[in-house]
Motif scaffolding. Sequence first.
Motif, PDB file in Angstrom:
ATOM      1  N   LEU A   1       0.906  -1.391  -0.040  1.00 47.94           N
ATOM      2  CA  LEU A   1       0.077   0.007   0.367  1.00 47.94           C
ATOM      3  C   LEU A   1       0.429   1.245   0.399  1.00 47.94           C
ATOM      4  CD1 LEU A   1      -2.456  -1.466   2.272  1.00 47.94           C
ATOM      5  CD2 LEU A   1      -2.866  -0.919  -0.121  1.00 47.94           C
ATOM      6  N   ASP A   2       2.125   1.752   0.424  1.00 46.24           N
ATOM      7  CA  ASP A   2       3.000   2.322   0.819  1.00 46.24           C
ATOM      8  C   ASP A   2       2.850   2.894  -0.807  1.00 46.24           C
ATOM      9  OD1 ASP A   2       5.117   3.950   1.923  1.00 46.24           O
ATOM     10  OD2 ASP A   2       6.100   3.142   0.318  1.00 46.24           O
ATOM     11  N   SER A   3       2.847   4.459  -0.983  1.00 44.89           N
ATOM     12  CA  SER A   3       2.796   4.601  -2.200  1.00 44.89           C
ATOM     13  C   SER A   3       3.521   6.806  -2.139  1.00 44.89           C
ATOM     14  CB  SER A   3       1.357   5.347  -3.225  1.00 44.89           C
ATOM     15  OG  SER A   3       0.567   6.439  -2.603  1.00 44.89           O
ATOM     16  N   SER A   4       3.506   7.549  -3.243  1.00 45.83           N
ATOM     17  CA  SER A   4       4.691   8.459  -2.416  1.00 45.83           C
ATOM     18  C   SER A   4       3.744   8.896  -2.495  1.00 45.83           C
ATOM     19  CB  SER A   4       4.815   8.820  -4.530  1.00 45.83           C
ATOM     20  OG  SER A   4       4.088   9.258  -5.203  1.00 45.83           O
ATOM     21  N   THR A   5       2.640   9.249  -2.507  1.00 46.05           N
ATOM     22  CA  THR A   5       1.452  10.456  -2.354  1.00 46.05           C
ATOM     23  C   THR A   5       0.859  10.247  -0.967  1.00 46.05           C
ATOM     24  OG1 THR A   5      -0.913   9.500  -3.181  1.00 46.05           O
ATOM     25  CG2 THR A   5       0.378  10.865  -4.277  1.00 46.05           C
ATOM     26  N   ASN A   6       0.321   8.772  -0.218  1.00 43.11           N
ATOM     27  CA  ASN A   6       0.467   8.194   0.902  1.00 43.11           C
ATOM     28  C   ASN A   6       1.396   7.174   1.027  1.00 43.11           C
ATOM     29  OD1 ASN A   6      -1.464   7.739   3.187  1.00 43.11           O
ATOM     30  ND2 ASN A   6      -2.582   5.736   1.629  1.00 43.11           N
TER      31      ASN A   6
ATOM     32  N   SER B   1       3.184   4.406   6.999  1.00 42.36           N
ATOM     33  CA  SER B   1       3.172   4.722   8.830  1.00 42.36           C
ATOM     34  C   SER B   1       4.117   3.558   9.332  1.00 42.36           C
ATOM     35  CB  SER B   1       2.057   5.046   9.574  1.00 42.36           C
ATOM     36  OG  SER B   1       1.126   4.105   9.762  1.00 42.36           O
ATOM     37  N   LEU B   2       3.886   2.830   9.240  1.00 47.68           N
ATOM     38  CA  LEU B   2       4.798   1.049   9.358  1.00 47.68           C
ATOM     39  C   LEU B   2       6.205   1.464   9.166  1.00 47.68           C
ATOM     40  CD1 LEU B   2       5.123  -0.890  10.614  1.00 47.68           C
ATOM     41  CD2 LEU B   2       4.125  -2.760   9.101  1.00 47.68           C
ATOM     42  N   LEU B   3       6.745   1.351   7.285  1.00 44.36           N
ATOM     43  CA  LEU B   3       7.736   2.284   6.887  1.00 44.36           C
ATOM     44  C   LEU B   3       8.161   2.896   7.263  1.00 44.36           C
ATOM     45  CD1 LEU B   3       7.014   0.734   3.156  1.00 44.36           C
ATOM     46  CD2 LEU B   3       7.323  -0.824   4.864  1.00 44.36           C
ATOM     47  N   VAL B   4       7.607   4.429   7.170  1.00 46.79           N
ATOM     48  CA  VAL B   4       7.976   5.073   7.743  1.00 46.79           C
ATOM     49  C   VAL B   4       8.821   4.845   9.377  1.00 46.79           C
ATOM     50  CG1 VAL B   4       7.987   6.889   8.128  1.00 46.79           C
ATOM     51  CG2 VAL B   4       6.637   6.752   6.014  1.00 46.79           C
ATOM     52  N   GLN B   5       8.103   4.330   9.952  1.00 47.35           N
ATOM     53  CA  GLN B   5       8.799   4.240  11.555  1.00 47.35           C
ATOM     54  C   GLN B   5       9.876   3.197  11.339  1.00 47.35           C
ATOM     55  OE1 GLN B   5       7.530   5.874  14.044  1.00 47.35           O
ATOM     56  NE2 GLN B   5       6.564   7.375  12.899  1.00 47.35           N
ATOM     57  N   LEU B   6       9.484   2.149  10.550  1.00 48.89           N
ATOM     58  CA  LEU B   6      10.515   1.210  10.544  1.00 48.89           C
ATOM     59  C   LEU B   6      12.100   1.729  10.088  1.00 48.89           C
ATOM     60  CD1 LEU B   6       9.866  -2.220   8.910  1.00 48.89           C
ATOM     61  CD2 LEU B   6      10.540  -1.836  11.147  1.00 48.89           C
ATOM     62  N   PHE B   7      11.873   3.009   9.203  1.00 46.82           N
ATOM     63  CA  PHE B   7      13.046   3.545   8.470  1.00 46.82           C
ATOM     64  C   PHE B   7      12.909   4.101  10.017  1.00 46.82           C
ATOM     65  CE2 PHE B   7      11.308   2.599   4.284  1.00 46.82           C
ATOM     66  CZ  PHE B   7      12.825   2.270   4.006  1.00 46.82           C
ATOM     67  N   ILE B   8      12.584   5.377   9.783  1.00 47.96           N
ATOM     68  CA  ILE B   8      13.349   5.933  11.735  1.00 47.96           C
ATOM     69  C   ILE B   8      13.045   5.386  12.707  1.00 47.96           C
ATOM     70  CG2 ILE B   8      11.826   7.730  13.258  1.00 47.96           C
ATOM     71  CD1 ILE B   8       9.552   8.273  11.206  1.00 47.96           C
TER      72      ILE B   8
ATOM     73  N   GLY C   1      17.032  10.842  -6.804  1.00 45.61           N
ATOM     74  CA  GLY C   1      17.063  10.871  -5.085  1.00 45.61           C
ATOM     75  C   GLY C   1      15.970  10.950  -3.827  1.00 45.61           C
ATOM     76  N   HIS C   2      15.078  10.770  -4.339  1.00 48.58           N
ATOM     77  CA  HIS C   2      13.927  10.707  -3.836  1.00 48.58           C
ATOM     78  C   HIS C   2      13.662   8.910  -3.102  1.00 48.58           C
ATOM     79  CE1 HIS C   2      13.650  15.100  -4.165  1.00 48.58           C
ATOM     80  NE2 HIS C   2      13.697  14.737  -5.090  1.00 48.58           N
ATOM     81  N   TYR C   3      13.196   9.591  -1.855  1.00 47.12           N
ATOM     82  CA  TYR C   3      12.498   7.954  -1.608  1.00 47.12           C
ATOM     83  C   TYR C   3      10.916   7.611  -1.994  1.00 47.12           C
ATOM     84  CZ  TYR C   3       9.447   4.285   1.554  1.00 47.12           C
ATOM     85  OH  TYR C   3       9.270   3.406   2.742  1.00 47.12           O
ATOM     86  N   LYS C   4      10.392   8.895  -2.573  1.00 50.62           N
ATOM     87  CA  LYS C   4       9.150   8.495  -3.039  1.00 50.62           C
ATOM     88  C   LYS C   4       9.628   8.008  -4.787  1.00 50.62           C
ATOM     89  CE  LYS C   4       8.730  13.151  -5.137  1.00 50.62           C
ATOM     90  NZ  LYS C   4       8.433  13.072  -6.127  1.00 50.62           N
ATOM     91  N   ASP C   5      10.377   8.024  -5.057  1.00 47.15           N
ATOM     92  CA  ASP C   5      10.356   7.033  -6.148  1.00 47.15           C
ATOM     93  C   ASP C   5      11.187   6.088  -6.248  1.00 47.15           C
ATOM     94  OD1 ASP C   5       9.718  10.017  -7.572  1.00 47.15           O
ATOM     95  OD2 ASP C   5      12.160  10.691  -7.602  1.00 47.15           O
TER      96      ASP C   5
ATOM     97  N   LYS D   1      12.656  -0.317  -1.786  1.00 45.13           N
ATOM     98  CA  LYS D   1      12.655  -0.291   0.085  1.00 45.13           C
ATOM     99  C   LYS D   1      12.863  -1.665   0.476  1.00 45.13           C
ATOM    100  CE  LYS D   1       9.366   2.507  -2.132  1.00 45.13           C
ATOM    101  NZ  LYS D   1       7.729   3.093  -1.404  1.00 45.13           N
ATOM    102  N   VAL D   2      12.066  -2.826   0.088  1.00 51.57           N
ATOM    103  CA  VAL D   2      12.642  -4.177   0.425  1.00 51.57           C
ATOM    104  C   VAL D   2      14.306  -4.185   1.015  1.00 51.57           C
ATOM    105  CG1 VAL D   2      12.822  -6.197   0.486  1.00 51.57           C
ATOM    106  CG2 VAL D   2      10.671  -4.668  -0.238  1.00 51.57           C
ATOM    107  N   GLU D   3      15.216  -3.728  -0.517  1.00 51.33           N
ATOM    108  CA  GLU D   3      16.641  -3.793   0.062  1.00 51.33           C
ATOM    109  C   GLU D   3      16.923  -3.307   1.301  1.00 51.33           C
ATOM    110  OE1 GLU D   3      17.608  -3.869  -4.529  1.00 51.33           O
ATOM    111  OE2 GLU D   3      16.866  -5.970  -4.997  1.00 51.33           O
ATOM    112  N   LEU D   4      16.177  -1.987   0.877  1.00 46.81           N
ATOM    113  CA  LEU D   4      17.060  -0.572   1.929  1.00 46.81           C
ATOM    114  C   LEU D   4      16.583  -1.307   3.102  1.00 46.81           C
ATOM    115  CD1 LEU D   4      16.365   2.675   0.288  1.00 46.81           C
ATOM    116  CD2 LEU D   4      18.459   2.000   1.449  1.00 46.81           C
ATOM    117  N   LEU D   5      15.052  -1.733   3.550  1.00 45.68           N
ATOM    118  CA  LEU D   5      15.235  -2.016   4.808  1.00 45.68           C
ATOM    119  C   LEU D   5      15.991  -3.760   5.425  1.00 45.68           C
ATOM    120  CD1 LEU D   5      11.326  -2.514   5.228  1.00 45.68           C
ATOM    121  CD2 LEU D   5      12.659  -0.743   5.894  1.00 45.68           C
ATOM    122  N   HIS D   6      16.131  -4.190   3.948  1.00 41.93           N
ATOM    123  CA  HIS D   6      17.242  -5.485   4.682  1.00 41.93           C
ATOM    124  C   HIS D   6      18.549  -4.936   4.882  1.00 41.93           C
ATOM    125  CE1 HIS D   6      19.823  -8.937   3.510  1.00 41.93           C
ATOM    126  NE2 HIS D   6      18.958  -9.828   4.457  1.00 41.93           N
ATOM    127  N   ARG D   7      19.044  -3.847   4.610  1.00 43.09           N
ATOM    128  CA  ARG D   7      20.106  -3.651   4.421  1.00 43.09           C
ATOM    129  C   ARG D   7      20.981  -3.056   5.596  1.00 43.09           C
ATOM    130  NH1 ARG D   7      24.023  -2.823  -0.142  1.00 43.09           N
ATOM    131  NH2 ARG D   7      23.618  -4.266  -2.242  1.00 43.09           N
TER     132      ARG D   7
END
Length: 175
Positions: A40-45, A48-55, A97-101, A107-113
Amino acid sequence: MEEIRSWWEVPCVAHYCQIFQKPFNLLEFDIEELEDALLLDSSTNPSSLLVQLFIIFLKGIVDKPINEDNWAFFLKLHVEWRCEYLHEKWNPFGPSGHYKDLSTREKVELLHRLCHWRLELEDVHGLLRGVDGQSLRLDPMGKDGEGHTYWYFYGSRLYKEAPKTKPSRKKKEPA
């Protein structure tokens, strides 16, 4: 959803968060919630779970005040730092250079790394003191006759790992 469920990194990230929830103050969630968030993650929405994980991951890695307003900036900055100073070649941000892109796969690879990068830091030894070593180990469920290894996660996910193939040697032709 089928594609997301085929990526081995998704249960790996969920398993990591489950194991290290207390030492690293990670969120409690189940794998279905992570899969839904990725779907469900998108550039416009943004999810919140992904944002909190990245934070949370970034707070453990970057020595800056990370919040919902600046996490994407510091995520990109950290990846670029790893490329420049640690000579890593992987940078999913590209020219925009934007997360939204980023794609869902990136995104999964980033979380894994981020899981791995967090374990590289000096404070890990102290944080993991008292954690049972057996709880960190994940053993495969089994192997089949063709050498495939089977991994079982969360009582609902079965993953098949193909055997590693050795490069074939070419036979020398007689002279």
